[in-house]
Design a protein around this motif. Structure first.
Motif, PDB file in Angstrom:
ATOM      1  N   ASP A  64       0.829  -1.201   0.000  1.00 43.92           N
ATOM      2  CA  ASP A  64       0.000   0.000   0.000  1.00 43.92           C
ATOM      3  C   ASP A  64       0.866   1.253   0.000  1.00 43.92           C
ATOM      4  OD1 ASP A  64      -2.460   1.283  -0.022  1.00 43.92           O
ATOM      5  OD2 ASP A  64      -2.607   1.375   2.157  1.00 43.92           O
ATOM      6  N   TYR A  65       1.938   1.225   0.782  1.00 44.28           N
ATOM      7  CA  TYR A  65       2.837   2.378   0.915  1.00 44.28           C
ATOM      8  C   TYR A  65       3.608   2.661  -0.381  1.00 44.28           C
ATOM      9  CZ  TYR A  65       6.730   5.210   2.674  1.00 44.28           C
ATOM     10  OH  TYR A  65       7.656   6.195   2.857  1.00 44.28           O
ATOM     11  N   LEU A  66       4.059   1.606  -1.051  1.00 40.91           N
ATOM     12  CA  LEU A  66       4.929   1.763  -2.225  1.00 40.91           C
ATOM     13  C   LEU A  66       4.171   1.925  -3.541  1.00 40.91           C
ATOM     14  CD1 LEU A  66       7.594  -0.948  -1.349  1.00 40.91           C
ATOM     15  CD2 LEU A  66       7.897   1.533  -1.252  1.00 40.91           C
ATOM     16  N   ASP A  67       2.909   1.559  -3.581  1.00 41.94           N
ATOM     17  CA  ASP A  67       2.147   1.566  -4.834  1.00 41.94           C
ATOM     18  C   ASP A  67       2.151   2.951  -5.474  1.00 41.94           C
ATOM     19  OD1 ASP A  67       0.595   0.714  -6.908  1.00 41.94           O
ATOM     20  OD2 ASP A  67      -1.275   0.607  -5.767  1.00 41.94           O
ATOM     21  N   ASN A  68       2.603   3.011  -6.730  1.00 40.51           N
ATOM     22  CA  ASN A  68       2.626   4.274  -7.469  1.00 40.51           C
ATOM     23  C   ASN A  68       2.662   3.972  -8.959  1.00 40.51           C
ATOM     24  OD1 ASN A  68       5.594   4.691  -8.624  1.00 40.51           O
ATOM     25  ND2 ASN A  68       5.765   3.713  -6.614  1.00 40.51           N
ATOM     26  N   GLU A  69       2.474   4.972  -9.785  1.00 37.11           N
ATOM     27  CA  GLU A  69       2.372   4.767 -11.233  1.00 37.11           C
ATOM     28  C   GLU A  69       3.693   4.371 -11.876  1.00 37.11           C
ATOM     29  OE1 GLU A  69       0.622   8.174 -13.031  1.00 37.11           O
ATOM     30  OE2 GLU A  69      -1.316   7.915 -12.012  1.00 37.11           O
ATOM     31  N   GLU A  70       4.818   4.705 -11.257  1.00 38.72           N
ATOM     32  CA  GLU A  70       6.125   4.390 -11.845  1.00 38.72           C
ATOM     33  C   GLU A  70       6.587   2.983 -11.525  1.00 38.72           C
ATOM     34  OE1 GLU A  70       9.018   7.308 -10.873  1.00 38.72           O
ATOM     35  OE2 GLU A  70       7.778   8.980 -11.546  1.00 38.72           O
ATOM     36  N   GLY A  71       5.956   2.355 -10.545  1.00 41.52           N
ATOM     37  CA  GLY A  71       6.339   1.004 -10.171  1.00 41.52           C
ATOM     38  C   GLY A  71       7.303   0.985  -8.995  1.00 41.52           C
ATOM     39  N   PHE A  72       7.588  -0.210  -8.487  1.00 43.18           N
ATOM     40  CA  PHE A  72       8.474  -0.338  -7.337  1.00 43.18           C
ATOM     41  C   PHE A  72       8.973  -1.769  -7.248  1.00 43.18           C
ATOM     42  CE2 PHE A  72       4.205  -1.308  -5.889  1.00 43.18           C
ATOM     43  CZ  PHE A  72       4.372  -2.446  -5.122  1.00 43.18           C
ATOM     44  N   PHE A  73       9.984  -1.969  -6.415  1.00 46.67           N
ATOM     45  CA  PHE A  73      10.521  -3.294  -6.121  1.00 46.67           C
ATOM     46  C   PHE A  73      10.380  -3.520  -4.627  1.00 46.67           C
ATOM     47  CE2 PHE A  73      13.873  -6.095  -4.629  1.00 46.67           C
ATOM     48  CZ  PHE A  73      13.793  -7.155  -5.518  1.00 46.67           C
ATOM     49  N   LEU A  74       9.818  -4.646  -4.242  1.00 43.22           N
ATOM     50  CA  LEU A  74       9.668  -4.989  -2.825  1.00 43.22           C
ATOM     51  C   LEU A  74      10.196  -6.399  -2.606  1.00 43.22           C
ATOM     52  CD1 LEU A  74       8.495  -4.621   0.075  1.00 43.22           C
ATOM     53  CD2 LEU A  74       6.333  -5.538  -0.822  1.00 43.22           C
ATOM     54  N   MET A  75      11.044  -6.547  -1.599  1.00 42.30           N
ATOM     55  CA  MET A  75      11.514  -7.875  -1.219  1.00 42.30           C
ATOM     56  C   MET A  75      10.968  -8.195   0.167  1.00 42.30           C
ATOM     57  SD  MET A  75      15.339  -9.351  -0.721  1.00 42.30           S
ATOM     58  CE  MET A  75      15.633 -10.476   0.611  1.00 42.30           C
ATOM     59  N   VAL A  76      10.319  -9.328   0.298  1.00 39.77           N
ATOM     60  CA  VAL A  76       9.790  -9.798   1.573  1.00 39.77           C
ATOM     61  C   VAL A  76      10.515 -11.090   1.904  1.00 39.77           C
ATOM     62  CG1 VAL A  76       7.749 -10.616   2.799  1.00 39.77           C
ATOM     63  CG2 VAL A  76       7.530  -8.764   1.117  1.00 39.77           C
ATOM     64  N   GLU A  77      11.138 -11.148   3.070  1.00 37.73           N
ATOM     65  CA  GLU A  77      11.925 -12.332   3.419  1.00 37.73           C
ATOM     66  C   GLU A  77      11.393 -12.994   4.685  1.00 37.73           C
ATOM     67  OE1 GLU A  77      16.542 -13.682   4.301  1.00 37.73           O
ATOM     68  OE2 GLU A  77      16.006 -11.570   4.391  1.00 37.73           O
ATOM     69  N   GLY A  78      11.203 -14.294   4.614  1.00 37.85           N
ATOM     70  CA  GLY A  78      10.906 -15.080   5.809  1.00 37.85           C
ATOM     71  C   GLY A  78      12.223 -15.546   6.396  1.00 37.85           C
ATOM     72  N   ALA A  79      12.957 -14.626   7.005  1.00 37.85           N
ATOM     73  CA  ALA A  79      14.349 -14.872   7.380  1.00 37.85           C
ATOM     74  C   ALA A  79      14.517 -15.959   8.434  1.00 37.85           C
ATOM     75  CB  ALA A  79      14.973 -13.570   7.887  1.00 37.85           C
ATOM     76  N   LYS A  80      13.528 -16.108   9.318  1.00 28.93           N
ATOM     77  CA  LYS A  80      13.696 -17.071  10.406  1.00 28.93           C
ATOM     78  C   LYS A  80      13.481 -18.512   9.960  1.00 28.93           C
ATOM     79  CE  LYS A  80      12.559 -13.968  14.210  1.00 28.93           C
ATOM     80  NZ  LYS A  80      11.597 -13.719  15.315  1.00 28.93           N
ATOM     81  N   ILE A  81      12.977 -18.717   8.741  1.00 28.89           N
ATOM     82  CA  ILE A  81      12.857 -20.088   8.231  1.00 28.89           C
ATOM     83  C   ILE A  81      14.238 -20.739   8.235  1.00 28.89           C
ATOM     84  CG2 ILE A  81      12.245 -21.514   6.239  1.00 28.89           C
ATOM     85  CD1 ILE A  81      10.274 -19.234   5.441  1.00 28.89           C
ATOM     86  N   ASP A  82      15.208 -20.020   7.702  1.00 24.88           N
ATOM     87  CA  ASP A  82      16.587 -20.507   7.640  1.00 24.88           C
ATOM     88  C   ASP A  82      17.176 -20.656   9.046  1.00 24.88           C
ATOM     89  OD1 ASP A  82      19.197 -21.056   6.341  1.00 24.88           O
ATOM     90  OD2 ASP A  82      19.744 -19.106   7.150  1.00 24.88           O
ATOM     91  N   LYS A  83      16.932 -19.667   9.896  1.00 21.00           N
ATOM     92  CA  LYS A  83      17.499 -19.693  11.250  1.00 21.00           C
ATOM     93  C   LYS A  83      17.011 -20.910  12.036  1.00 21.00           C
ATOM     94  CE  LYS A  83      18.171 -16.735  15.265  1.00 21.00           C
ATOM     95  NZ  LYS A  83      17.937 -15.412  15.860  1.00 21.00           N
ATOM     96  N   LYS A  84      15.714 -21.180  11.961  1.00 22.51           N
ATOM     97  CA  LYS A  84      15.158 -22.316  12.705  1.00 22.51           C
ATOM     98  C   LYS A  84      15.592 -23.649  12.093  1.00 22.51           C
ATOM     99  CE  LYS A  84      13.196 -19.509  15.488  1.00 22.51           C
ATOM    100  NZ  LYS A  84      13.868 -19.230  16.773  1.00 22.51           N
ATOM    101  N   ALA A  85      15.803 -23.671  10.773  1.00 22.31           N
ATOM    102  CA  ALA A  85      16.292 -24.899  10.142  1.00 22.31           C
ATOM    103  C   ALA A  85      17.739 -25.168  10.541  1.00 22.31           C
ATOM    104  CB  ALA A  85      16.162 -24.802   8.629  1.00 22.31           C
ATOM    105  N   HIS A  86      18.529 -24.116  10.708  1.00 26.89           N
ATOM    106  CA  HIS A  86      19.919 -24.295  11.160  1.00 26.89           C
ATOM    107  C   HIS A  86      19.971 -24.984  12.511  1.00 26.89           C
ATOM    108  CE1 HIS A  86      22.672 -22.560   8.279  1.00 26.89           C
ATOM    109  NE2 HIS A  86      21.921 -21.467   8.149  1.00 26.89           N
ATOM    110  N   SER A  87      18.996 -24.685  13.371  1.00 23.78           N
ATOM    111  CA  SER A  87      18.981 -25.314  14.700  1.00 23.78           C
ATOM    112  C   SER A  87      18.056 -26.534  14.738  1.00 23.78           C
ATOM    113  CB  SER A  87      18.563 -24.289  15.762  1.00 23.78           C
ATOM    114  OG  SER A  87      17.325 -23.702  15.438  1.00 23.78           O
ATOM    115  N   ASN A  88      17.589 -26.952  13.549  1.00 26.30           N
ATOM    116  CA  ASN A  88      16.738 -28.148  13.420  1.00 26.30           C
ATOM    117  C   ASN A  88      15.488 -28.085  14.298  1.00 26.30           C
ATOM    118  OD1 ASN A  88      19.410 -30.618  12.940  1.00 26.30           O
ATOM    119  ND2 ASN A  88      18.606 -29.065  11.592  1.00 26.30           N
ATOM    120  N   GLN A  89      14.908 -26.908  14.427  1.00 30.89           N
ATOM    121  CA  GLN A  89      13.677 -26.735  15.205  1.00 30.89           C
ATOM    122  C   GLN A  89      12.495 -26.813  14.231  1.00 30.89           C
ATOM    123  OE1 GLN A  89      15.231 -22.993  17.043  1.00 30.89           O
ATOM    124  NE2 GLN A  89      14.429 -23.883  18.928  1.00 30.89           N
TER     125      GLN A  89
END
Length: 199
Positions: A64-89
């Motif tokens: 909603d914040y970034l939406d504009n006529e020129e376009g935008f790039f948004l990266m959304v990361e589920g960063a803790k997926i990797d962290k919890k897999a490292h500890s095998n949780q």
């Protein structure tokens, strides 16, 4: 440390142009010039009583914040997926994965019926080599018996899911895709090429 120096840090952020410093979901302002979210973390479920946002909350706000006529790039990361897999949780990793899935679902809802949007969902690597038993007769996963091969990244290939027309990109680059066991695959850098060519 931040709480002890909150006034000093807020003055610093404001001097850098952040006119919206949010400590909970309700404080996020889509009309602000620049937004800085300082949360206790990102929760895996909606409606946290402390006002801590979920990844879905932040994705909806960012779109909603970034939406504009020129376009935008948004990266959304589920960063803790990797962290919890490292500890095998396993349980915590799956909770984080489901929270990421909710964020993807929110982005899909936003992009639905648009012809100017590309969504790419992937990972930079696999972690832990998690595996589990699957009962083919009942078609049920036996999640009580999850096992891990390691606490490190693996060489397993990860999928790339795409929403949007990428035919121009594949026509341009398909001849340069590498192959493994006779099947083409994309290198990490191909994701950048895809996004750049789409923009």
């Amino acid at each position: 440390v931040f709480e002890d120096n909150k006034t000093k840090y807020e003055s610093l952020y404001k001097s850098k142009g952040f006119d919206n410093i949010a400590y909970d979901v309700s404080s996020l302002n889509k009309d602000a010039n620049r937004v800085l979210g300082l949360f206790e973390g990102v929760v895996t479920e909606q409606d946290d009583p402390r006002g801590v946002p979920s990844l879905r909350d932040l994705t909806v706000f960012a779109l909603d914040y970034l939406d504009n006529e020129e376009g935008f790039f948004l990266m959304v990361e589920g960063a803790k997926i990797d962290k919890k897999a490292h500890s095998n949780q396993a349980k915590l990793m799956l909770q984080e994965l489901l929270a990421f899935d909710e964020a993807v679902e929110a982005a899909m809802e936003w992009a639905n019926n648009r012809n100017d949007t590309l969504m790419v969902v992937t990972a930079d690597h696999e972690t832990g080599g998690m595996y589990y038993n699957y009962n083919s007769s009942t078609q049920k996963t036996i999640i009580d018996d999850i096992k891990w091969l390691s606490t490190n990244h693996s060489r397993s290939r990860v999928d790339v899911a795409v929403y949007g027309d990428i035919s121009e990109f594949t026509n341009m680059y398909s001849s340069s895709f590498a192959t493994l066991e006779g099947l083409p695959y994309w290198d990490n850098t191909d994701i950048f090429k895809l996004c750049a060519s789409y923009l």
